[in-house]
Design a protein around this motif. Structure first.
Motif, PDB file in Angstrom:
ATOM      1  N   GLY A 197       0.802  -1.209   0.000  1.00  9.87           N
ATOM      2  CA  GLY A 197       0.000   0.000   0.000  1.00  9.87           C
ATOM      3  C   GLY A 197       0.838   1.264   0.000  1.00  9.87           C
ATOM      4  N   SER A 198       0.164   2.414   0.021  1.00 11.12           N
ATOM      5  CA  SER A 198       0.857   3.700  -0.043  1.00 11.12           C
ATOM      6  C   SER A 198       1.709   3.956   1.188  1.00 11.12           C
ATOM      7  CB  SER A 198      -0.149   4.840  -0.218  1.00 11.12           C
ATOM      8  OG  SER A 198      -1.080   4.861   0.854  1.00 11.12           O
ATOM      9  N   ASP A 199       1.412   3.269   2.288  1.00 13.22           N
ATOM     10  CA  ASP A 199       2.220   3.466   3.499  1.00 13.22           C
ATOM     11  C   ASP A 199       3.639   2.938   3.326  1.00 13.22           C
ATOM     12  OD1 ASP A 199       1.354   0.849   3.356  1.00 13.22           O
ATOM     13  OD2 ASP A 199       0.578   0.754   5.407  1.00 13.22           O
ATOM     14  N   ALA A 200       3.872   2.079   2.331  1.00  9.74           N
ATOM     15  CA  ALA A 200       5.217   1.558   2.068  1.00  9.74           C
ATOM     16  C   ALA A 200       5.917   2.308   0.942  1.00  9.74           C
ATOM     17  CB  ALA A 200       5.148   0.072   1.720  1.00  9.74           C
ATOM     18  N   ALA A 201       5.220   3.253   0.308  1.00  4.81           N
ATOM     19  CA  ALA A 201       5.778   3.980  -0.838  1.00  4.81           C
ATOM     20  C   ALA A 201       6.498   5.229  -0.363  1.00  4.81           C
ATOM     21  CB  ALA A 201       4.666   4.345  -1.826  1.00  4.81           C
ATOM     22  N   LEU A 229       6.499 -10.856   2.607  1.00  2.70           N
ATOM     23  CA  LEU A 229       7.825 -10.405   2.980  1.00  2.70           C
ATOM     24  C   LEU A 229       7.806  -9.881   4.411  1.00  2.70           C
ATOM     25  CD1 LEU A 229       8.759  -8.470  -0.286  1.00  2.70           C
ATOM     26  CD2 LEU A 229       9.339 -10.823   0.322  1.00  2.70           C
ATOM     27  N   PRO A 230       8.964  -9.758   5.054  1.00  2.00           N
ATOM     28  CA  PRO A 230       8.987  -9.202   6.418  1.00  2.00           C
ATOM     29  C   PRO A 230       8.324  -7.827   6.461  1.00  2.00           C
ATOM     30  CG  PRO A 230      11.116 -10.149   5.858  1.00  2.00           C
ATOM     31  CD  PRO A 230      10.309 -10.159   4.601  1.00  2.00           C
ATOM     32  N   ASP A 231       7.477  -7.615   7.456  1.00  6.16           N
ATOM     33  CA  ASP A 231       6.799  -6.332   7.593  1.00  6.16           C
ATOM     34  C   ASP A 231       7.807  -5.211   7.804  1.00  6.16           C
ATOM     35  OD1 ASP A 231       4.504  -7.789   7.416  1.00  6.16           O
ATOM     36  OD2 ASP A 231       3.832  -7.438   9.479  1.00  6.16           O
ATOM     37  N   LEU A 232       7.474  -4.032   7.289  1.00  5.93           N
ATOM     38  CA  LEU A 232       8.272  -2.848   7.548  1.00  5.93           C
ATOM     39  C   LEU A 232       7.933  -2.314   8.936  1.00  5.93           C
ATOM     40  CD1 LEU A 232       7.967  -1.031   4.091  1.00  5.93           C
ATOM     41  CD2 LEU A 232       9.923  -2.320   4.969  1.00  5.93           C
ATOM     42  N   PRO A 233       8.758  -1.417   9.492  1.00  7.69           N
ATOM     43  CA  PRO A 233       8.438  -0.831  10.809  1.00  7.69           C
ATOM     44  C   PRO A 233       7.015  -0.272  10.820  1.00  7.69           C
ATOM     45  CG  PRO A 233      10.651  -0.217  10.160  1.00  7.69           C
ATOM     46  CD  PRO A 233      10.062  -0.935   8.985  1.00  7.69           C
ATOM     47  N   ILE A 237       2.560  -4.070   5.715  1.00  5.58           N
ATOM     48  CA  ILE A 237       2.552  -5.369   5.040  1.00  5.58           C
ATOM     49  C   ILE A 237       3.049  -5.249   3.609  1.00  5.58           C
ATOM     50  CG2 ILE A 237       1.036  -7.219   4.204  1.00  5.58           C
ATOM     51  CD1 ILE A 237      -0.764  -6.667   6.602  1.00  5.58           C
ATOM     52  N   ARG A 238       3.891  -6.225   3.201  1.00  2.47           N
ATOM     53  CA  ARG A 238       4.359  -6.309   1.828  1.00  2.47           C
ATOM     54  C   ARG A 238       4.335  -7.771   1.380  1.00  2.47           C
ATOM     55  NH1 ARG A 238      10.214  -4.728   1.573  1.00  2.47           N
ATOM     56  NH2 ARG A 238      10.223  -6.054   3.425  1.00  2.47           N
ATOM     57  N   TYR A 239       4.146  -7.954   0.094  1.00  3.16           N
ATOM     58  CA  TYR A 239       4.217  -9.290  -0.487  1.00  3.16           C
ATOM     59  C   TYR A 239       5.256  -9.304  -1.602  1.00  3.16           C
ATOM     60  CZ  TYR A 239      -0.066 -10.930   1.805  1.00  3.16           C
ATOM     61  OH  TYR A 239      -1.003 -11.325   2.733  1.00  3.16           O
ATOM     62  N   ALA A 240       5.726 -10.496  -1.928  1.00  2.00           N
ATOM     63  CA  ALA A 240       6.515 -10.658  -3.151  1.00  2.00           C
ATOM     64  C   ALA A 240       5.567 -10.551  -4.331  1.00  2.00           C
ATOM     65  CB  ALA A 240       7.210 -12.018  -3.154  1.00  2.00           C
TER      66      ALA A 240
END
Length: 451
Positions: A197-201, A229-233, A237-240
């Motif tokens: 999602g945008s929270d990882a961008a 994938l391992p969650d960011l701080p 959530i992220r996926y391959a």
């Protein structure tokens, strides 16, 4: 990840439905047909690809670009599936045989969520909320998200056409059945280039789904067995990527880079010799001479360039198939880095990079392109400002006049501000360049409807 789970023909919104007995198309071919007959797909014929919409010389628009990407994607998917089945005979009687149709459908849809005027339109939307008058709306953000959530705010300040494509295909707009286009899980996952999602961008405004569609994507990802994938701080959530995303991305990379060179030649931004040299650089010296020897001095130059271009696309397609197959395990493990194009062998890599450099200096900065970027930015920014003001104060007389222009499928009268703001972006991104320009002129009193 494993292929049997990844290639699923289950449909979003109709998971329990079985294929009609008389239906001869595969589920993935049905995806393709649903897309190509849709109004959203047809609208792309009036959306800029790179150059202004054509006058006397026809160049690519979003629709013709998408059709070409779909063609290359079908070849990539078909060739990869053939190679995989040769390596893993157990896949012969599975849905892996439909890989070409999946990639072709995903390629067809990959640009459907882009707003008018391409990347200029995206920038206008982002900057309106991040540094323009729209920044004041950040005050609506509440911890419980009852008015506007922080995640929705990030969606707007980092707005991206990739995420909007996923929304277009899955969101339940007014009057539309749940699940949007009711696409298969495999096709939908193959469209999501950035599976977060945008929270990882953080570094760049690229992400795969808006907050409103987060649950939908997570459901599809888990159903297909995409690697988490391992969650960011902060628990982000992220996926391959779904493996077929690499093929969709490669088809797009091949087409926009090579076809932009051909368009630049048509518009005389590049000379005949410059264009031929760029294309012939993809081949070893002996092959270059063989290609040149096919034509006599009096042969039409445009015909030569079209042939060289087709040879380049074929060479890049075959190279990407080999890269994908050779790295199959890393792709399935979610550890493959970069794009398929970034792993090209030296000769192809150098020639492709040379095209990128020419495009950056001679094409994307030419007046024909930058003039449209400038005008498009202003048009989208102005329309966004006016329509946003209208949905935030719908009782005003001017707001009512303006909102009457909006189709009933967009929820601009929703009770919650966050839903209304997303509806504005739905309406705006669904416009063609021509419609946006026409509405801009009407609003500013520069044109009146004929009577």
């Amino acid at each position: 990840m494993n292929w049997q789970n990844l290639i699923s023909s289950k449909r979003l919104g109709k998971e329990a439905e079985t294929k009609p007995l008389e239906e001869r198309r595969t589920e993935f071919q049905r995806d393709y047909d649903r897309l190509i007959f849709s109004a959203a797909f047809r609208r792309m014929q009036n959306k800029t690809q790179v150059f202004p919409l054509p006058g006397s010389v026809f160049v690519h628009n979003r629709l013709t670009h998408s059709l070409e990407v779909s063609s290359v994607g079908r070849s990539l998917g078909t060739d990869v599936s053939r190679e995989l089945i040769a390596r893993h005979p157990a896949l012969a009687n599975t849905e892996v045989t439909g890989m070409g149709a999946i990639v072709s459908a995903a390629c067809l849809a990959h640009d459907m969520g882009n707003p008018p005027f391409g990347h200029s339109g995206e920038r206008a939307i982002r900057t309106y909320f991040s540094e323009g008058r729209g920044a004041r709306l950040h005050q609506l953000v509440t911890p419980d998200g009852k008015r506007l959530s922080e995640a929705e705010w990030l969606d707007m300040t980092r707005f991206d056409g990739n995420a909007n494509t996923f929304r277009l295909l899955t969101h339940h707009f007014n009057g539309r059945r749940p699940g949007g286009f009711v696409m298969t899980y495999a096709t939908l996952a193959s469209i999501v280039k950035y599976p977060y999602g945008s929270d990882a961008a953080v570094r760049k405004p690229k992400f795969g789904f808006f907050e409103a569609e987060r649950t939908t994507y997570l459901h599809i990802a888990d159903a297909l067995g995409l690697k988490r994938l391992p969650d960011l701080p902060g628990g982000i959530i992220r996926y391959a990527r779904h493996p077929l995303v690499y093929l969709v991305e490669a088809a797009d990379d091949i087409c926009y880079e090579i076809m932009d060179i051909e368009d630049a030649h048509k518009l005389r931004l590049l000379s005949d010799e410059q264009t031929m040299e760029l294309f012939l650089a993809f081949f070893e010296p002996a092959e270059r001479e063989r290609l040149r020897s096919r034509y006599t001095p009096d042969t039409d130059v445009d015909d030569q360039i079209v042939y060289y271009r087709s040879c380049v696309i074929n060479a890049l397609e075959r190279a990407c198939v080999r890269i994908f197959v050779d790295n199959e395990q890393a792709i399935l493990n979610g550890t493959f880095e970069g794009s398929l194009i970034s792993h090209l062998p030296p000769l192809l890599h150098n020639a492709y990079h040379q095209c990128e450099q020419v495009a950056a200096t001679r094409i994307y900065r030419c007046h024909e392109v930058t003039d449209v970027d400038l005008a498009g930015y202003h048009i989208i920014y102005t329309l966004l400002e006016l329509i946003t003001d209208a949905v935030m104060a719908p009782d005003k007389a001017y707001s009512q006049l303006l909102l009457q222009q909006v189709s009933t499928q967009y929820e601009v009268h929703a009770s919650r501000e966050g839903d209304r703001l997303m509806a504005v972006l739905d309406y705006l991104s669904g416009m063609t360049d021509v419609y946006a320009l026409d509405l801009y002129r009407k609003i500013n009193g520069h044109s009146l409807p004929s009577v």
